[in-house]
Design an enzyme around this catalytic site. Sequence first.
Site, PDB file in Angstrom:
ATOM      1  N   SER A 134       0.874  -1.186   0.000  1.00 44.83           N
ATOM      2  CA  SER A 134       0.000   0.000   0.000  1.00 44.83           C
ATOM      3  C   SER A 134       0.898   1.218   0.000  1.00 44.83           C
ATOM      4  CB  SER A 134      -0.874   0.012   1.267  1.00 44.83           C
ATOM      5  OG  SER A 134      -1.464   1.283   1.450  1.00 44.83           O
ATOM      6  N   TYR A 154      -1.253  -0.408  10.587  1.00 40.94           N
ATOM      7  CA  TYR A 154      -1.453  -0.727   9.164  1.00 40.94           C
ATOM      8  C   TYR A 154      -0.230  -0.287   8.362  1.00 40.94           C
ATOM      9  CZ  TYR A 154      -3.685  -0.929   4.540  1.00 40.94           C
ATOM     10  OH  TYR A 154      -3.999  -1.228   3.227  1.00 40.94           O
TER      11      TYR A 154
END
Length: 262
Positions: A134, A154
Site C-alpha cells: 500500500s 497498518y
Amino acid sequence: MRTGFSDYQTALVTGASSGIGAATVRRLCAEGIEVHALGRDTERLAALSAETGCRTLAVDLNDLGVLTRLAASAEFDILVNNAGQSRRGTILEMAADDVDSLVDINLRAVLHLVRLIVPDMVRRGRGHVVNISSIAGHYAFGENATTFNSSVAYHATKAGIHSLSQQLRVDLYGTPVRVTEISPGRVATSIFKNQVAADNPDARFVGGFETLGADDIADAIAFAVGSPDRMNVAMLEIVPTFQVVGDLRFARRTELSGADNA
Ligand SMILES: NC(=O)c1ccc[n+]([C@@H]2O[C@H](COP(=O)([O-])OP(=O)(O)OC[C@H]3O[C@@H](n4cnc5c(N)ncnc54)[C@H](OP(=O)(O)O)[C@@H]3O)[C@@H](O)[C@H]2O)c1
C-alpha cells in the site's frame, strides 16, 4: 521466448472473496490459470467459483496448521498475497486485538505463505510472488489518521510487505522466481466498510472521490505476471490521478501540547 502466462498454470490468491482479490481471480481465470481462491466468506467464494470456475479454499489465515497443509496440497506457480485488514485510529487509542489482527493477517500470514510455498517454486524452477502492499507502507499520511485508513499498525505491516518483497528478490537471486510488489492508493473496495461513519458510509472514503477500481489493480497484476521471463516487474505504485501523497508539517511553539507547554 516464453511468457509468464503461457508458463504458469496454477495460482493461489488470498483475500479472494472480495475487492482486489476477487478481481484478480477473475483476471487470472480468464487467462486460463487454475486459480485457488482463499478467503473466509464461503458464500462469496462459492459465487466466485460459479462465475469463474476457480477452486475455493475457506481458510482463516490465522490458522498456520491449515496453511501448512494447503501449501503441501498443490504446486502453485503464482502466489498473490492480497488478503488484508485495516483499522481506523492511531496507536494512541488502538485496542490490543486490532494490533494483533493487523500484524497477523497483513504480515505474519504473508511471511508464512512465502516460507511454505516459495521453496517449491525454486525446486520446480517456476514461480511468481505478488505482494499487495500500500502507499501506506511507503509514506506517512499527513491527514488525520482517524479520518483515513492509516493506523500506524497498518502502515507498519505494509512497510513490512515492502521490505519482505525487496529482500525476497535478494534471497531468490539466481532463480527464475519473480517477486512483484503492487502498492495501491485508494481503491473502491469493502476494506473501508468497517471504519466509516454510519450516517454516510461510502462518501468519506470512496463515494465522494475519484478512486481506482479493483480491476485496475488486477490488470496491473496481470501485466506483471504476464511479462516475459526476462522481465521482473519489481514494484508498481498505482494511485488515482486525483490522489497525491506529500505533506510537511511544522508546528509553531505556540501550538505545541504537552507538559512542558502547559
Ligand atoms: N482498497 C484500497 O484502497 C487499498 C489500498 C492499498 C492496499 N490495499 C490492500 O489490498 C488488499 C486487498 O484489500 P481490498 O481493498 O480488496 O479489501 P477487501 O475487499 O476488504 O478484501 C480483503 C480480503 O481479505 C480477506 N481476509 C481478511 N481477513 C482474513 C483472514 N483472517 N483470513 C482469510 N482472509 C481474510 C477477506 O476475506 P473474508 O472476508 O472472506 O475473510 C477479503 O477477501 C489488502 O491487503 C489491502 O491492505 C487496499
